[in-house]
Structures are given as C-alpha cells and as structure tokens.
Design a protein around this motif. Sequence first.
Motif, PDB file in Angstrom:
ATOM      1  N   ALA B  50       0.837  -1.196   0.000  1.00  0.00           N
ATOM      2  CA  ALA B  50       0.000   0.000   0.000  1.00  0.00           C
ATOM      3  C   ALA B  50       0.875   1.251   0.000  1.00  0.00           C
ATOM      4  O   ALA B  50       0.506   2.284  -0.550  1.00  0.00           O
ATOM      5  N   LEU B  51       2.031   1.124   0.620  1.00  0.00           N
ATOM      6  CA  LEU B  51       2.957   2.251   0.733  1.00  0.00           C
ATOM      7  C   LEU B  51       4.218   1.982  -0.058  1.00  0.00           C
ATOM      8  O   LEU B  51       4.539   0.844  -0.376  1.00  0.00           O
ATOM      9  N   ASP B  52       4.959   3.042  -0.335  1.00  0.00           N
ATOM     10  CA  ASP B  52       6.232   2.891  -1.025  1.00  0.00           C
ATOM     11  C   ASP B  52       7.181   2.049  -0.189  1.00  0.00           C
ATOM     12  O   ASP B  52       7.188   2.126   1.042  1.00  0.00           O
ATOM     13  N   GLY B  53       7.989   1.283  -0.865  1.00  0.00           N
ATOM     14  CA  GLY B  53       9.009   0.529  -0.165  1.00  0.00           C
ATOM     15  C   GLY B  53       8.924  -0.945  -0.444  1.00  0.00           C
ATOM     16  O   GLY B  53       8.192  -1.396  -1.320  1.00  0.00           O
ATOM     17  N   LEU B  54       9.703  -1.676   0.321  1.00  0.00           N
ATOM     18  CA  LEU B  54       9.869  -3.105   0.118  1.00  0.00           C
ATOM     19  C   LEU B  54       9.141  -3.894   1.199  1.00  0.00           C
ATOM     20  O   LEU B  54       9.270  -3.593   2.379  1.00  0.00           O
ATOM     21  N   GLU B  55       8.372  -4.895   0.773  1.00  0.00           N
ATOM     22  CA  GLU B  55       7.724  -5.819   1.694  1.00  0.00           C
ATOM     23  C   GLU B  55       8.341  -7.196   1.474  1.00  0.00           C
ATOM     24  O   GLU B  55       8.402  -7.667   0.348  1.00  0.00           O
ATOM     25  N   GLU B  56       8.786  -7.823   2.549  1.00  0.00           N
ATOM     26  CA  GLU B  56       9.431  -9.122   2.409  1.00  0.00           C
ATOM     27  C   GLU B  56       8.596 -10.208   3.047  1.00  0.00           C
ATOM     28  O   GLU B  56       8.152 -10.074   4.182  1.00  0.00           O
ATOM     29  N   THR B  57       8.409 -11.290   2.283  1.00  0.00           N
ATOM     30  CA  THR B  57       7.669 -12.448   2.790  1.00  0.00           C
ATOM     31  C   THR B  57       8.426 -13.694   2.372  1.00  0.00           C
ATOM     32  O   THR B  57       8.209 -14.229   1.284  1.00  0.00           O
ATOM     33  N   GLY B  58       9.313 -14.138   3.228  1.00  0.00           N
ATOM     34  CA  GLY B  58      10.087 -15.329   2.906  1.00  0.00           C
ATOM     35  C   GLY B  58      10.989 -15.097   1.705  1.00  0.00           C
ATOM     36  O   GLY B  58      11.731 -14.123   1.644  1.00  0.00           O
ATOM     37  N   ARG B  59      10.880 -15.974   0.707  1.00  0.00           N
ATOM     38  CA  ARG B  59      11.736 -15.855  -0.471  1.00  0.00           C
ATOM     39  C   ARG B  59      11.244 -14.762  -1.418  1.00  0.00           C
ATOM     40  O   ARG B  59      11.957 -14.387  -2.355  1.00  0.00           O
ATOM     41  N   PHE B  60      10.015 -14.299  -1.210  1.00  0.00           N
ATOM     42  CA  PHE B  60       9.434 -13.313  -2.109  1.00  0.00           C
ATOM     43  C   PHE B  60       9.436 -11.931  -1.454  1.00  0.00           C
ATOM     44  O   PHE B  60       9.129 -11.788  -0.270  1.00  0.00           O
ATOM     45  N   SER B  61       9.749 -10.923  -2.236  1.00  0.00           N
ATOM     46  CA  SER B  61       9.669  -9.536  -1.782  1.00  0.00           C
ATOM     47  C   SER B  61       8.956  -8.737  -2.862  1.00  0.00           C
ATOM     48  O   SER B  61       9.056  -9.065  -4.046  1.00  0.00           O
ATOM     49  N   SER B  62       8.264  -7.701  -2.453  1.00  0.00           N
ATOM     50  CA  SER B  62       7.596  -6.843  -3.425  1.00  0.00           C
ATOM     51  C   SER B  62       7.886  -5.401  -3.098  1.00  0.00           C
ATOM     52  O   SER B  62       7.983  -5.011  -1.923  1.00  0.00           O
ATOM     53  N   PHE B  63       8.018  -4.611  -4.135  1.00  0.00           N
ATOM     54  CA  PHE B  63       8.396  -3.200  -4.003  1.00  0.00           C
ATOM     55  C   PHE B  63       7.377  -2.337  -4.721  1.00  0.00           C
ATOM     56  O   PHE B  63       6.834  -2.727  -5.763  1.00  0.00           O
ATOM     57  N   LEU B  64       7.157  -1.165  -4.188  1.00  0.00           N
ATOM     58  CA  LEU B  64       6.253  -0.208  -4.816  1.00  0.00           C
ATOM     59  C   LEU B  64       6.843   1.195  -4.764  1.00  0.00           C
ATOM     60  O   LEU B  64       7.380   1.613  -3.726  1.00  0.00           O
ATOM     61  N   SER B  65       6.722   1.906  -5.873  1.00  0.00           N
ATOM     62  CA  SER B  65       7.026   3.325  -5.931  1.00  0.00           C
ATOM     63  C   SER B  65       5.823   4.027  -6.552  1.00  0.00           C
ATOM     64  O   SER B  65       5.598   3.929  -7.762  1.00  0.00           O
ATOM     65  N   ARG B  66       5.051   4.685  -5.731  1.00  0.00           N
ATOM     66  CA  ARG B  66       3.850   5.354  -6.242  1.00  0.00           C
ATOM     67  C   ARG B  66       4.216   6.503  -7.182  1.00  0.00           C
ATOM     68  O   ARG B  66       3.540   6.740  -8.170  1.00  0.00           O
TER      69      ARG B  66
END
Lengths: 121, 107
Positions: B50-66
């Motif tokens: 929902a917010l900018d930045g990196l979310e890490e969940t185990g082997r997977f990470s997701s990033f967002l730059s609005r």
Amino acid sequence: GAVVSQHPSRVICKSGTSVKIECRSLDFQATTMFWYRQFPKQSLMLMATSNEGSKATYEQGVEKDKFLINHASLTLSTLTVTSAHPEDSSFYICSAEGLAGVLSRAYNEQFFGPGTRLTVL
Amino acid sequence: GQSLEQPSEVTAVEGAIVQINCTYQTSGFYGLSWYQQHDGGAPTFLSYNALDGLEETGRFSSFLSRSDSYGYLLLQELQMKDSASYFCAAYTDKLIFGTGTRLQVFP
C-alpha cells in the motif's frame, strides 16, 4: 479461513445450451463477489461485480443478457452462461471480497475460487 | 484507460534471483498486489504494497514506488515449483490485473 469454492470445476456442453456456475464463500459472508474470465495464456479480465441483493455491474463489452449473475445470499453468487457458443470456452474464476482489516491482508482483498473450465463444443 | 504492463516471459535457473517488473496506469490507486498462478489453477495471493518501499515475505519480496507508478516482485532462491505465471494487480474501485509474466525455472 476465507475459502471460496466453485462448482462445477469443469463442464463440457453443446453449443446453444446454458451453463450455471456457482461461487460460494464457505466461512465468511461476502457482500461483493466478482466474476473473471481468463483465456489461455492471457490475464484475468473482470466481467462483472456482483453485490448481494442488487443487480450486478458489468464491465464494458460484457453482455449482461448472455452472462446472467445472481447474488441471492451473502455466501452464494451464480453465473449463468446462456446459449453458450464455442467462443465462450474459457476459464471462469470468481472471487469474494473480505472484510477490510478482518480477513484481508490487503485493501478489500479478494479471495479466489478454484475456477471453472468451460468447454463449448 | 487503466493498464498494468509486465514482461511476458522470464527464465532463470534454480537458486537464482529474478525480478518481475510492473508499470501501471490507473485511477484511484490504493495499492499493488502480486498473485501466482500455476497452469489450470486459480491465482494465489503473494503480497501487497500500500505504501512505497519493500515488503518481504520469505523468499518473495515486493516493491512499490507510487511516484513512478512502478512495482516489482523479487523471487530469491528460485525453485522448480516457482515456475508459474505471475500477475501484478492494482486495487482501484476494482482489482485490475496486469498482463502477466510467465516464469520458467530450469534446473
């Protein structure tokens, strides 16, 4: 929790017949359910938004008279493909919207059913 | 119109790291999710930003730059079972799916 089922999982029918697909939220109430269609090697395309007790909202280009949606209860929505033709053959997936902050890991997270593979001969 | 663009296909070997990009153009954007879908199966939720930045969940990470209307999914320590299609999806007044990226992991 947050399990959504679909029935049937697979259906083969003759051209011109109607097919009904059921989508149920098993352990939560869903005021809003969604129906998607996915052709091979393509993305999920939203067909319609189904709200309990009211008429569905169809996306542009989706024929409401061909794809009848009924959301009669908080746990059941049905999609009826009327007078199906071979071009309607596709993977139909429903989803149910969880309560924000209760079940959801995301804003209005949607929980997906396992899908129904429709083949029209 | 509203759209989310992804590379159509990515290949990698076991143990490697792969990044799947997603650029979006939507209105009323609330956040970006990622889903995994194996052939014949339903999409399964992987992550949400929902917010900018990196979310890490185990082997997977997701990033967002609005500000850049851009996000990516990072898969580390790839395994054969990670071979699947991956979709980004934007939450607006409805969920809009990206074009999808087919990931093939080779031994």
